[in-house]
Design a protein around this motif. Structure first.
Motif, PDB file in Angstrom:
ATOM      1  N   MET A  62      20.980 -20.568 -19.499  1.00 20.14           N
ATOM      2  CA  MET A  62      20.658 -21.758 -20.283  1.00 20.14           C
ATOM      3  C   MET A  62      21.925 -22.410 -20.859  1.00 20.14           C
ATOM      4  N   LYS A  63      22.887 -21.605 -21.222  1.00 20.71           N
ATOM      5  CA  LYS A  63      24.165 -22.140 -21.696  1.00 20.71           C
ATOM      6  C   LYS A  63      24.819 -23.003 -20.619  1.00 20.71           C
ATOM      7  N   ASN A  64      24.715 -22.555 -19.375  1.00 24.26           N
ATOM      8  CA  ASN A  64      25.357 -23.260 -18.265  1.00 24.26           C
ATOM      9  C   ASN A  64      24.793 -24.658 -18.043  1.00 24.26           C
ATOM     10  N   VAL A  65      23.529 -24.879 -18.411  1.00 22.12           N
ATOM     11  CA  VAL A  65      22.934 -26.196 -18.176  1.00 22.12           C
ATOM     12  C   VAL A  65      22.825 -27.030 -19.448  1.00 22.12           C
ATOM     13  N   PHE A  66      22.792 -26.373 -20.612  1.00 25.77           N
ATOM     14  CA  PHE A  66      22.635 -27.121 -21.860  1.00 25.77           C
ATOM     15  C   PHE A  66      23.942 -27.789 -22.282  1.00 25.77           C
ATOM     16  N   GLU A  67      25.005 -27.025 -22.337  1.00 22.37           N
ATOM     17  CA  GLU A  67      26.259 -27.556 -22.890  1.00 22.37           C
ATOM     18  C   GLU A  67      26.828 -28.722 -22.078  1.00 22.37           C
ATOM     19  N   PRO A  68      26.869 -28.652 -20.746  1.00 19.24           N
ATOM     20  CA  PRO A  68      27.393 -29.816 -20.027  1.00 19.24           C
ATOM     21  C   PRO A  68      26.482 -31.033 -20.082  1.00 19.24           C
ATOM     22  N   GLN A  69      25.163 -30.804 -20.217  1.00 18.11           N
ATOM     23  CA  GLN A  69      24.269 -31.960 -20.306  1.00 18.11           C
ATOM     24  C   GLN A  69      24.509 -32.720 -21.602  1.00 18.11           C
ATOM     25  N   LEU A  70      24.837 -32.005 -22.666  1.00 19.84           N
ATOM     26  CA  LEU A  70      25.116 -32.673 -23.933  1.00 19.84           C
ATOM     27  C   LEU A  70      26.271 -33.669 -23.806  1.00 19.84           C
ATOM     28  N   GLU A  71      27.192 -33.369 -22.920  1.00 23.62           N
ATOM     29  CA  GLU A  71      28.388 -34.199 -22.783  1.00 23.62           C
ATOM     30  C   GLU A  71      28.135 -35.499 -22.033  1.00 23.62           C
ATOM     31  N   ILE A  72      27.045 -35.549 -21.255  1.00 25.27           N
ATOM     32  CA  ILE A  72      26.843 -36.725 -20.397  1.00 25.27           C
ATOM     33  C   ILE A  72      25.551 -37.468 -20.671  1.00 25.27           C
ATOM     34  N   ASP A  73      24.625 -36.859 -21.417  1.00 25.77           N
ATOM     35  CA  ASP A  73      23.285 -37.427 -21.538  1.00 25.77           C
ATOM     36  C   ASP A  73      22.948 -37.660 -23.000  1.00 25.77           C
ATOM     37  N   THR A  74      22.396 -38.830 -23.287  1.00 24.22           N
ATOM     38  CA  THR A  74      22.001 -39.112 -24.661  1.00 24.22           C
ATOM     39  C   THR A  74      20.601 -38.585 -24.975  1.00 24.22           C
ATOM     40  N   ASN A  75      19.827 -38.259 -23.937  1.00 29.21           N
ATOM     41  CA  ASN A  75      18.488 -37.722 -24.156  1.00 29.21           C
ATOM     42  C   ASN A  75      18.553 -36.253 -24.532  1.00 29.21           C
ATOM     43  N   ARG A  76      17.587 -35.810 -25.345  1.00 27.79           N
ATOM     44  CA  ARG A  76      17.557 -34.417 -25.752  1.00 27.79           C
ATOM     45  C   ARG A  76      17.231 -33.510 -24.568  1.00 27.79           C
ATOM     46  N   PRO A 109      18.242 -27.091 -32.016  1.00 27.75           N
ATOM     47  CA  PRO A 109      18.249 -28.560 -32.036  1.00 27.75           C
ATOM     48  C   PRO A 109      16.830 -29.120 -32.014  1.00 27.75           C
ATOM     49  N   MET A 110      16.717 -30.401 -32.298  1.00 29.91           N
ATOM     50  CA  MET A 110      15.433 -31.077 -32.171  1.00 29.91           C
ATOM     51  C   MET A 110      15.055 -31.195 -30.695  1.00 29.91           C
ATOM     52  N   LEU A 111      13.816 -30.831 -30.369  1.00 33.26           N
ATOM     53  CA  LEU A 111      13.284 -31.140 -29.051  1.00 33.26           C
ATOM     54  C   LEU A 111      12.811 -32.589 -29.028  1.00 33.26           C
ATOM     55  N   PRO A 112      12.715 -33.197 -27.843  1.00 35.63           N
ATOM     56  CA  PRO A 112      12.154 -34.552 -27.789  1.00 35.63           C
ATOM     57  C   PRO A 112      10.708 -34.546 -28.273  1.00 35.63           C
ATOM     58  N   ARG A 113      10.267 -35.664 -28.831  1.00 37.30           N
ATOM     59  CA  ARG A 113       8.909 -35.734 -29.359  1.00 37.30           C
ATOM     60  C   ARG A 113       7.874 -35.466 -28.272  1.00 37.30           C
ATOM     61  N   TRP A 114       8.157 -35.907 -27.042  1.00 34.98           N
ATOM     62  CA  TRP A 114       7.180 -35.706 -25.971  1.00 34.98           C
ATOM     63  C   TRP A 114       6.968 -34.225 -25.655  1.00 34.98           C
ATOM     64  N   ALA A 115       7.916 -33.374 -26.047  1.00 32.98           N
ATOM     65  CA  ALA A 115       7.772 -31.936 -25.792  1.00 32.98           C
ATOM     66  C   ALA A 115       6.612 -31.328 -26.568  1.00 32.98           C
ATOM     67  N   PHE A 116       6.096 -32.064 -27.565  1.00 32.59           N
ATOM     68  CA  PHE A 116       4.982 -31.552 -28.372  1.00 32.59           C
ATOM     69  C   PHE A 116       3.641 -32.145 -27.938  1.00 32.59           C
ATOM     70  N   GLY A 117       3.667 -32.941 -26.867  1.00 32.52           N
ATOM     71  CA  GLY A 117       2.429 -33.440 -26.290  1.00 32.52           C
ATOM     72  C   GLY A 117       1.859 -32.437 -25.304  1.00 32.52           C
ATOM     73  N   TYR A 118       0.977 -32.911 -24.435  1.00 31.74           N
ATOM     74  CA  TYR A 118       0.313 -32.020 -23.482  1.00 31.74           C
ATOM     75  C   TYR A 118       1.016 -32.057 -22.123  1.00 31.74           C
ATOM     76  N   PHE A 119       1.194 -30.866 -21.515  1.00 31.91           N
ATOM     77  CA  PHE A 119       1.799 -30.705 -20.191  1.00 31.91           C
ATOM     78  C   PHE A 119       0.725 -30.191 -19.225  1.00 31.91           C
ATOM     79  N   GLN A 120       0.639 -30.825 -18.063  1.00 33.74           N
ATOM     80  CA  GLN A 120      -0.315 -30.378 -17.048  1.00 33.74           C
ATOM     81  C   GLN A 120       0.434 -29.763 -15.864  1.00 33.74           C
TER      82      GLN A 120
END
Length: 775
Positions: free
Chosen positions: A427-441, A250-261
């Motif tokens: 990762m399956k355990n946290v990704f799939e249920p989040q898709l059902e409730i959250d509009t953010n990537r 899937p597409m990652l959020p655009r902010w995921a391609f910025g800098y992380f400190q």
């Protein structure tokens, strides 16, 4: 004995052998998807069933088992069907069965069971020889050890298998154990320069060996031998096939391609907020800050709370990050639970642990169990997502202590049979249920992976690595091989994990060179446990390494943000076209054998990145692949491909070269990825051949792109006419710019070079309609 008598006896032996063969041989069974064939009987071997299934014109599944019931055990990772039924032909001769599609020909030797794969011109791509299925007792369960021998050809290069800290890229002649550890991620996928990929569909501890007398893939625990052959002219085609088989990214959020400190660790909310504030005060771009483990104070691993003193009022802290500083927060979560925590009690009462006690770290939950997965997600949601946390860093997802881990029992059975899949299910355990409730990537960072995990939006990092030039040098081919397994998003702790003194000039050089490299990995993130260790970590921020180095590091962050339109467009190709963002040179220059063993250069799109990995170096050798010209990003000087040059590499510069026929969009520097709309883009044209680039844009952090909420603009450079055509905008999304300005400049020596925006150029006011510009 006369010659004639000898001939008669020879013919009698041959006829007898054929009669024996024919008496044991059975006709093959044809189905809608392929064939099933039983290998002829033998006194020394048990009967084996071979299934060859045609999943697509370029994807073949091979299964070999000792009985029908095991032959049809479904794969956990790969799909059983891929869309509509595929047309294929089957024919049978005395010696072999032939299966053919419009792209592949497969031969099955009736007597030996050996299989070979050919292209439509009957040129050999891959051949197998003997296989071994050996009964094996795993506790009270009956299982098998398996081994399949392959005949790889002398001039063939092989890549992949994940992350193994080897200072080599081509895996020929290597012996590699495929199991999960901190710093090792094993993914049984191989890509070949002969134009195919191989996925070994097994989840236990496995082995790859390539030697003159014995080349094979093997696994400790299995029901059967099973693998998938994927044909492709280019590595992108093969990886697209693997993702079709195991899940799209899937597409990652655009902010995921910025800098992380990050550092191990920020000890209080004031310290964390102070670092973010200083970034903003110094105009050093930043999109996310990471809060590592122990933010729960003395409550223990798995408590999933913010310490009431050091991180009091966490919702207010997160709101400040969002509203005052436009910064995202990532928090660390582990798969283990301390016995003193209330969460431990909830898992324990329903027997949802693996039986793996890691002492101080707690008991590891059974990620394979859907009920345990639901409970785990509910805790993560309540403790972090509901409070506004933007992403989770899932640490120790191998999990740790492999020998003890694989001796446990999981929900699926003996853990040894499924040991390499812990992170996949976590990762399956946290990704799939989040898709059902959250509009953010969804954004997750994890320390382990397996094929198929790309569909859960996983970003993988290389674990607790060293802090020296040797480690940096190894990380480059390590990351490239990882990205050649179909999982596109990978990164390292910039500067390494344990060690490094920011005040030490020797380490400062390591950090700067690593940072320059990290600016071109899919995720751009500094992290580590620095000296002094008394407080878990010393400083690890831009300003920690001295004023001169701070300037160099800031320049690299600025360059990353200027490249965001380019990188984000490429990330859409990852999602839509099976593309790979960080690319070994063989991706785009498979016909140039000189690139097969280059371990320290790679591509991001058409930008060739050449990290510096030697202490005190001010220059380095760079091979320029043949078939095109190459422009020095910093000077604009043009070089002919097919040669090795000496590139300047002073401490402030990482050698970068851009392929001729490239259109490179560069944004204004932003302090965070959504600060500015892309209404003032510089387009650099690298001449020498025609060029094409399709700029992709969307809302950046939701899933509307799946319903068509995005736009594209096509740019075309015509070398002969010296023109750039800007196509009409296609598609739309909320907040899309209707008008914008482009500054178009053709690169030459000293013109349109480096990080700073070009002053000269053709200014184009674009209103969404097609326009042509003469350069």
């Amino acid at each position: 004995m006369t010659l004639n008598l000898k001939l008669v006896i020879s013919w009698m032996i041959i006829i007898s052998a054929l009669l024996i063969f024919n008496s044991c041989s059975k006709p093959y069974e044809k189905s809608k998807s392929g064939i099933i064939y039983e290998i002829p009987c033998s006194e020394n071997e048990s009967i084996k069933k071979i299934s060859i299934s045609v999943l697509s014109p370029v994807i073949i599944k091979v299964s070999i088992a000792e009985n029908d019931s095991l032959l049809v055990v479904p794969s956990i990772i790969a799909k059983e069907k891929l869309g509509a039924e595929v047309r294929f032909d089957v024919s049978s001769k005395d010696e072999y069965i032939k299966i053919s599609t419009d792209s592949i020909i497969v031969y099955l030797d009736k007597k030996t069971g050996e299989i070979s794969f050919h292209d439509v011109y009957n040129s050999l791509l891959l051949a197998t020889t003997k296989n071994e299925i050996t009964p094996y007792k795993l506790g009270n369960d009956s299982s098998y050890k398996i081994k399949q021998h392959f005949l790889w050809t002398e001039n063939e290069a092989l890549y992949g298998l994940g992350q193994h800290e080897l200072n080599t890229l081509n895996l020929r002649g290597q012996k590699i154990e495929l199991s999960q550890h901190n710093t090792r991620v094993s993914i049984p996928v191989l890509l070949s320069t002969k134009g195919y990929g191989l996925y070994w569909d097994n989840y236990s501890q496995s082995y790859y060996q390539d030697s003159n007398d014995s080349s094979y893939l093997a696994s400790d625990v299995a029901d059967k031998i099973q693998y998938y052959f994927v044909k492709g002219r280019q590595f992108d085609h093969i990886i697209a096939g693997l993702r079709e088989l195991t899940g799209e990214s899937p597409m990652l959020p655009r902010w995921a391609f910025g800098y992380f400190q990050s550092r191990n660790r920020y000890k209080t909310k004031n310290e964390l907020l102070g670092v973010v504030k200083k970034h903003r005060d110094l105009n050093i771009p930043l999109d996310a800050v990471i809060l590592d483990y122990m933010h729960w104070g003395d409550k223990g691993f798995g408590s999933m709370v913010f310490d009431s003193i050091d991180f009091s009022q966490p919702e207010q802290m997160i709101d400040d990050l969002h509203r005052k500083y436009n910064c995202k927060l990532i928090t660390s979560v582990w798969p283990s639970f301390n016995k003193q925590s209330a969460n431990w009690q909830l898992f324990n009462k329903d027997s949802l642990f693996l039986g793996l006690d890691l002492g101080h770290f707690g008991d590891v939950y059974d990620a394979y169990n859907p009920k345990a997965g639901e409970l785990y997600w509910s805790m993560v949601k309540k403790s972090y997502w509901d409070k506004g946390v933007d992403g989770i860093w899932f640490d120790a997802t191998e999990p740790e202590q492999l020998k003890r881990f694989k001796n446990t029992q999981c929900y699926l059975g003996p853990t040894a049979k499924y040991q390499n899949l812990f992170s996949y299910f976590d990762m399956k355990n946290v990704f799939e249920p989040q898709l059902e409730i959250d509009t953010n990537r969804v954004f997750v960072l994890t320390r382990s992976a397996f094929l198929g995990q790309q569909k859960f939006g996983s970003v993988v990092w290389s674990g607790d690595i060293g802090t020296d030039f040797k480690t940096l040098k190894e990380q480059i081919p390590t990351g490239l091989n990882f990205c050649m397994t179909g999982i596109p998003y990978w990164n390292t702790d910039i500067g390494g994990y344990l060690g490094g003194d920011p005040s030490d000039e020797n380490y400062q050089e390591v950090f700067v060179r690593w940072f320059q490299y990290g600016a071109f990995t899919p995720m751009f993130r500094a992290h580590g446990r620095r000296h002094p260790f008394s407080s878990r970590s010393g400083e690890n921020e831009m300003w920690s390494f001295g004023a001169k180095n701070q300037e160099i590091l800031t320049d690299m962050i600025n360059l990353r943000y200027r490249l965001l339109p380019y990188i984000y467009t490429l990330s859409n190709k990852v999602h839509s076209d099976g593309y790979t963002l960080m690319r070994a040179l063989v991706f785009d220059f498979i016909n140039d054998e000189s690139v097969y063993n280059i371990v320290d250069q790679f591509l991001v799109g058409n930008i060739m990145v050449c990290p510096v990995t030697e202490k005190g170096a001010v220059e380095r050798k760079v091979y320029l692949p043949k078939g095109c010209d190459w422009f020095d990003f910093w000077t604009g000087k043009k070089h002919t491909g097919g040669q090795t040059i000496i590139a300047a590499a002073p401490i402030e510069r990482i050698p970068l070269f851009v392929k001729s026929g490239t259109i490179l969009p560069l944004a204004d520097v932003m302090q965070y990825s959504s600060e500015k709309a892309l209404d003032n883009i510089e387009l650099r044209i690298y001449p020498g051949e025609n060029a094409d680039f399709v700029l992709y844009e969307d809302e950046g952090d939701n899933y509307n792109y799946k319903q068509g909420g995005f736009s594209t603009i096509q740019f075309t450079y015509n070398e002969e006419g010296n023109t750039v055509s800007v196509g009409g905008i296609k598609g739309e999304f909320e907040g899309m710019l209707q008008k914008r300005t482009y500054q178009i400049t053709k690169v030459s020596e000293g013109v349109a070079v480096g990080i700073e925006k070009t002053i000269s150029g053709n200014i184009v006011n674009y209103n969404g309609n097609a326009i042509k510009v003469k350069l």
